[in-house]
Design a protein around this motif. Structure first.
Motif, PDB file in Angstrom:
ATOM      1  N   UNK A 312       0.830  -1.213   0.000  1.00 44.78           N
ATOM      2  CA  UNK A 312       0.000   0.000   0.000  1.00 44.78           C
ATOM      3  C   UNK A 312       0.867   1.266   0.000  1.00 44.78           C
ATOM      4  N   UNK A 313       2.097   1.144   0.501  1.00 45.68           N
ATOM      5  CA  UNK A 313       3.002   2.302   0.482  1.00 45.68           C
ATOM      6  C   UNK A 313       3.858   2.326  -0.793  1.00 45.68           C
ATOM      7  N   UNK A 314       4.073   1.154  -1.389  1.00 47.97           N
ATOM      8  CA  UNK A 314       4.936   1.035  -2.566  1.00 47.97           C
ATOM      9  C   UNK A 314       4.215   0.273  -3.681  1.00 47.97           C
ATOM     10  N   UNK A 315       3.095   0.825  -4.167  1.00 49.67           N
ATOM     11  CA  UNK A 315       2.293   0.057  -5.139  1.00 49.67           C
ATOM     12  C   UNK A 315       3.055  -0.261  -6.431  1.00 49.67           C
ATOM     13  N   UNK A 316       3.960   0.642  -6.868  1.00 53.69           N
ATOM     14  CA  UNK A 316       4.667   0.377  -8.133  1.00 53.69           C
ATOM     15  C   UNK A 316       5.682  -0.762  -7.991  1.00 53.69           C
ATOM     16  N   UNK A 317       6.155  -0.968  -6.768  1.00 52.05           N
ATOM     17  CA  UNK A 317       7.171  -2.006  -6.561  1.00 52.05           C
ATOM     18  C   UNK A 317       6.564  -3.340  -6.130  1.00 52.05           C
ATOM     19  N   UNK A 318       5.545  -3.240  -5.286  1.00 52.08           N
ATOM     20  CA  UNK A 318       5.046  -4.478  -4.664  1.00 52.08           C
ATOM     21  C   UNK A 318       3.526  -4.643  -4.767  1.00 52.08           C
ATOM     22  N   UNK A 319       2.913  -3.865  -5.669  1.00 53.51           N
ATOM     23  CA  UNK A 319       1.456  -3.860  -5.732  1.00 53.51           C
ATOM     24  C   UNK A 319       0.858  -5.078  -6.413  1.00 53.51           C
ATOM     25  N   UNK A 320       1.667  -5.855  -7.129  1.00 54.67           N
ATOM     26  CA  UNK A 320       1.084  -6.968  -7.884  1.00 54.67           C
ATOM     27  C   UNK A 320       2.020  -8.178  -7.825  1.00 54.67           C
ATOM     28  N   UNK A 321       2.113  -8.751  -6.644  1.00 57.77           N
ATOM     29  CA  UNK A 321       3.025  -9.888  -6.452  1.00 57.77           C
ATOM     30  C   UNK A 321       2.248 -11.190  -6.460  1.00 57.77           C
ATOM     31  N   UNK A 322       2.766 -12.159  -7.178  1.00 56.92           N
ATOM     32  CA  UNK A 322       2.188 -13.503  -7.105  1.00 56.92           C
ATOM     33  C   UNK A 322       2.993 -14.287  -6.062  1.00 56.92           C
TER      34      UNK A 322
END
Ligand code: NAD
Length: 441
Positions: A312-322
């Motif tokens: 939620x703080x770093x959506x571009x880095x960790x917003x879509x992790x499988x």
């Protein structure tokens, strides 16, 4: 001194014998007991334990004060530990350790006499909560209350027979099926009524936990199932002044995850996915082969990355992790688990990279020192008057228990700082913030 330094707490001395109660005397519990006895006889070293090998820096880096933790705070001595436990099988600790196959004969045979002397009491057990397990050494009772009374009687007799001064309990039993909090867990009154009514949402591990906490005995949960992490038990712990902590020993793959992920996050490297798979062949692996027990484990393992990476703080880095976790029961490996991780990360301008980890670990060898530290530190907490949830022991758990509404810290380095700062706080020493400006002013 900074404002953080204070008077410290009054800590009762660690005098007399400390009884360590172990519901579940399988691979982890017997490896722990054997290790302690082997250390006591001078055959082994307490490798992997903070309480025996750790140091704590005090004051400035230039002060040169880094005492051993055991010299800094009063801890129970290994010589004073006495072991007792329950299991679904009547095997002595020696027989159970032989079957678990973790330790080699060269380590087990020299302490056979001692291990053979530890025989479990009959368990509170119901196969509907651990589907892949069934054993003959089980208590019978008219109600869950009746079973709880029998556990309390075991504890009282153990204390009396061994002249024990204090007790702690660490759940080392199998992972029970997944249960969410329900009405019966919401208040102590409802929970106690649930014992009288044999409410099916009360799992066996909760009965042991209740019996311990009711007596003011610290309780730690080494498995991922719901056990003491609900309002009724927290209420009881506050009332009786019992430290509680859980859950799920942080060993193997999750340990690696909470070591590596904070590093990627620190460098703001992005992540697309983390695939983890394991093969293991011990009884724990067999129990986890049941989808309902695995569900409990999966929930415990999956939370880790979410909290460390803070999408939620770093959506571009960790917003879509499988994030995928698998455990496969594979008997030939026994307790020697192999865990593979494939981590898909990305860097500057979005270029992808991969990291592969192949950890050939030994589950119980990693878990045993955790059991020791939890026993020693939860006893310290009790003597220091700390009751309820012990967040400083998060260091040892995959799913650290926290106060309602508070997210858990999973980053192992934050957890370590929390643990050592708590020790400093107990003794009124300055907390270490690593600011470091004072060396340059
Ligand atoms: N070894 C690790 O690295 C690790 C890490 C995290 C969590 N754990 C958890 O620790 C627990 C112990 O692991 P293990 O490898 O020793 O497993 P294990 O199967 O060797 O031992 C568990 C023992 O608990 C007993 N048991 C089950 N239900 C019981 C009950 N209601 N009362 C009393 N005894 C009961 C079983 O008969 C068995 O002997 C498991 O829940 C496991 O998931 C282990």
């Amino acid at each position: 001194m900074t404002a953080a330094a204070g008077k410290g707490r009054t800590i009762a001395p660690a005098e007399g014998k400390l009884g360590v109660l172990l519901p579940g005397m399988g691979a982890v519990a017997t490896t722990f007991i054997a290790g302690v006895e082997s250390i006591r006889r001078g055959f082994s070293k307490p490798i992997g334990t903070m309480s025996q090998m750790g140091t704590v820096r005090l004051g400035k880096r230039t002060d040169g004060r880094s005492p051993a933790i055991g010299d800094f705070v009063p801890l129970a001595s290994l010589e004073d530990l006495v072991f007792g436990g329950w299991d679904v099988f009547p095997d002595s600790a020696y027989e159970a350790a032989k079957k678990a196959g973790v330790l080699e004969d060269r380590h087990l045979e020299p302490i056979k006499d001692f291990m053979d002397g530890i025989k479990p009491w009959p368990a509170v057990f119901d196969p509907q909560y651990v589907k892949k397990l069934n054993g003959p050494h089980v208590k019978k009772g008219k109600s869950l209350r009746d079973l709880a009374d029998q556990v309390s009687a075991d504890i009282a007799a153990f204390k009396k027979d061994n002249g024990l001064d204090r007790l702690v309990m660490v759940w080392c039993g199998s992972t029970e099926v997944y249960r969410q909090e329900s009405e019966v867990h919401s208040t102590l009154e409802k929970f106690e009524k649930g014992l009288d009514d044999s409410d099916p949402n009360i799992l066996p591990s909760m009965i042991y936990a209740y019996c311990a906490i009711k007596e003011g005995i610290p309780y730690c949960n080494g498995a991922p199932n719901l056990s003491a992490d609900f309002p009724a038990m927290v209420e009881l712990a506050r009332k009786t002044g019992s430290p509680i902590g859980g859950k799920d020993f942080k060993t193997g793959q999750t340990l690696m995850k909470t070591i590596l992920a904070p590093g990627f996050k620190a460098r703001l490297l992005g992540m697309n996915g983390w695939y983890s798979t394991n093969i293991l062949g011990n009884r724990d692996g067999e129990v986890l082969d049941d989808p309902e027990s695995f569900k409990t484990k999966e929930v415990s393992k999956l939370g880790v990355l979410e909290y460390i990476l803070q999408p939620h703080l770093y959506p571009e880095l960790y917003g879509d992790i499988s994030h995928v976790v698998r455990i496969n029961y594979y008997p030939p490996r026994g307790d020697n688990k192999e865990g593979w991780d494939n981590i898909d990360i990305f860097g500057w301008m979005g270029y992808p990279m991969q990291i592969k980890v192949d950890f050939l670990c030994r589950d119980s060898i990693l878990a045993a020192p955790i059991v020791l530290d939890l026993a020693i530190f939860s006893d310290l907490a009790k003597r220091a008057g700390m009751s309820g949830i012990q967040e400083w022991l998060s260091f040892y758990f995959k799913s650290p228990q926290t106060a309602a509404g508070l997210y858990p810290e999973h980053d192992i380095f934050i957890q370590l700082m929390k643990l050592k700062n708590t020790l400093r706080h107990l003794k009124g020493e300055e907390l270490i913030t690593h600011l470091g400006l004072e060396y340059y002013d």
